[in-house]
Design a protein around this motif. Structure first.
Motif, PDB file in Angstrom:
ATOM      1  N   PRO A   1       0.842  -1.209   0.000  1.00 38.22           N
ATOM      2  CA  PRO A   1       0.000   0.000   0.000  1.00 38.22           C
ATOM      3  C   PRO A   1       0.867   1.246   0.000  1.00 38.22           C
ATOM      4  N   LEU A   2       0.249   2.382  -0.301  1.00 36.49           N
ATOM      5  CA  LEU A   2       0.970   3.650  -0.291  1.00 36.49           C
ATOM      6  C   LEU A   2       1.480   3.922   1.125  1.00 36.49           C
ATOM      7  N   PRO A   3       2.788   4.127   1.303  1.00 41.31           N
ATOM      8  CA  PRO A   3       3.332   4.338   2.654  1.00 41.31           C
ATOM      9  C   PRO A   3       3.184   5.778   3.119  1.00 41.31           C
ATOM     10  N   SER A   4       3.238   5.967   4.424  1.00 39.74           N
ATOM     11  CA  SER A   4       3.266   7.306   5.004  1.00 39.74           C
ATOM     12  C   SER A   4       4.649   7.909   4.788  1.00 39.74           C
ATOM     13  N   ALA A   5       4.693   9.220   4.569  1.00 36.03           N
ATOM     14  CA  ALA A   5       5.981   9.903   4.433  1.00 36.03           C
ATOM     15  C   ALA A   5       6.782   9.839   5.723  1.00 36.03           C
ATOM     16  N   TYR A   6       6.078   9.648   6.838  1.00 38.67           N
ATOM     17  CA  TYR A   6       6.741   9.583   8.138  1.00 38.67           C
ATOM     18  C   TYR A   6       6.715   8.144   8.661  1.00 38.67           C
ATOM     19  N   SER A   7       7.464   7.294   7.986  1.00 37.01           N
ATOM     20  CA  SER A   7       7.501   5.889   8.370  1.00 37.01           C
ATOM     21  C   SER A   7       8.702   5.195   7.745  1.00 37.01           C
ATOM     22  N   ALA A   8       9.090   4.068   8.328  1.00 34.46           N
ATOM     23  CA  ALA A   8      10.117   3.215   7.719  1.00 34.46           C
ATOM     24  C   ALA A   8       9.605   2.628   6.412  1.00 34.46           C
ATOM     25  N   ASP A   9       8.298   2.446   6.315  1.00 32.35           N
ATOM     26  CA  ASP A   9       7.708   1.828   5.125  1.00 32.35           C
ATOM     27  C   ASP A   9       7.989   2.623   3.854  1.00 32.35           C
TER      28      ASP A   9
END
Length: 377
Positions: free
Chosen positions: A187-195
């Motif tokens: 899925p589209l990751p958060s800009a504030y994440s390791a993902d």
């Protein structure tokens, strides 16, 4: 912090590509055509302490493998030690004085306006990625942060290029790939994440499996490093994710290089509060409001982990004022490590003098470098 970890099966990008008969010249340097796929991973904020802490716990077998069987060294990054100048130094093979990217953000001397340095129009050197693509190589350029997307994709011929941040907006026409989320299987990751970074790595693996590129550049985010210290559970989990991706890329036959754009420094007081020197306030009180303009070149959209706090500032004089008087004032401030004028800073740190100096085209003096030991503003 300039120190960053560079470790690879074969050294830095200028020496990455395996020997072959075909050679390409970019910005005065010669690069051999790759015999096998070359993958360059830039670990944003990749301070050696993070790798060393995880290695000490036996968590990074693939890092250990290439550090033992290949090449490893501590590198000195370009100044200022931010994302844009160092990513562009890697993909051009030249310093900021040549490629022109002097920060994430600057005061444009042509317009007098403050702006992000995220547009190809600011680039003064050729991209290794684009040049290889122009000679027929299949090239991929992926970034976690969208602020790098346009420059990485500039002049890329028939390649694949997008940011994880906006992977849901990919089209075949603009990015070389459709339905990116389905293609990657995430899925589209958060800009504030390791993902955000792990999405880039997964995308690179899928593209290597299916498209067989010759050269691939994967630039990650430093969100984790800004938020968590070396050896923490969160930091270790992130590096284990990178290690897993590294192993899969090696298993696919790629020559893999990992490097970083900068290291990390603790910029807080003992109680966790930010340690800030308010340069603009100091200058306004001493010389009057409107006399000087402080620019923070770390400034970018990622306020949650950057907040324009990056230990580096440039100062522009909008009215006649004595540069020695300003330098004397700043040198007396606790936490200020180094103050230099424009010419000295440009020479010492290989910076483009015209982009760290004059206000518009006026002859007014400009102070170009202020290093604040723990934090700057």
């Amino acid at each position: 912090m300039r120190t960053a970890l560079a470790f690879a099966v074969m050294g830095l990008l200028a020496a990455l590509l395996p020997a072959a008969e075909k050679r390409i010249t970019v910005n005065g340097k010669k690069y051999d055509w790759p015999k096998s796929p070359v993958v360059v991973i830039l670990i944003d904020g990749g301070d050696p302490a993070y790798v060393n802490a995880a290695l000490a716990q036996g968590l990074l077998p693939n890092f250990k493998k290439i550090m033992t069987e290949g090449f490893v060294s501590i590198a000195v990054g370009a100044m200022p030690s931010f994302t844009n100048p160092n990513n562009i130094s890697v993909i051009t093979g030249v310093p900021p004085s040549v490629h022109g990217i002097s920060g994430n953000f600057f005061l444009n001397p042509a317009t007098g306006q403050e702006t992000m340095m995220d547009q190809p129009q600011f680039l003064r050197a050729d991209s290794i990625l684009a040049t290889f693509s122009e000679h027929g190589a299949k090239v991929v350029a992926l970034t976690a942060k969208d602020k790098l997307a346009k420059i990485l994709a500039y002049k890329l011929q028939h390649g694949i290029s997008f940011s994880a941040e906006k992977a849901d907006q990919c089209t075949k026409q603009n990015n070389g790939i459709d339905n990116c989320l389905a293609y990657v299987g995430r899925p589209l990751p958060s800009a504030y994440s390791a993902d955000l970074s792990l999405f880039v790595l997964e995308a690179g693996i899928r593209i290597l499996e299916r498209e067989k590129p010759d050269l691939m550049y994967l630039s990650l985010s430093d969100y984790i490093q800004h938020k968590y210290p070396p050896g923490s559970k969160e930091a270790n989990a992130y590096y284990v994710g990178i290690d897993d991706a590294l192993g899969r890329l090696l298993a696919l036959g790629a020559t893999v290089a990992l490097t970083a754009d900068h290291g990390m420094n603790d910029k807080s007081n003992a109680d966790g509060s930010p340690n800030i020197v308010f340069l603009q306030d100091l200058l306004d009180m001493q010389f009057g409001s409107g006399t000087a303009k402080v620019i923070l070149p770390i400034t970018d959209p990622y306020v949650k982990h950057h907040g324009a706090l990056g230990s580096y500032a440039t100062i522009f004089f909008q009215q006649p004022v004595s540069a020695p008087a300003v330098m004397s004032l700043l040198n007396r401030q606790p936490g200020v490590e180094l103050v230099m004028d424009r010419a000295a800073a440009a020479k010492l740190f290989d910076l483009p003098a015209d982009r760290i100096g004059t206000w518009l085209s006026s002859p007014i003096e400009a102070l170009s470098w202020v290093r604040v030991g723990l934090l700057s503003i």
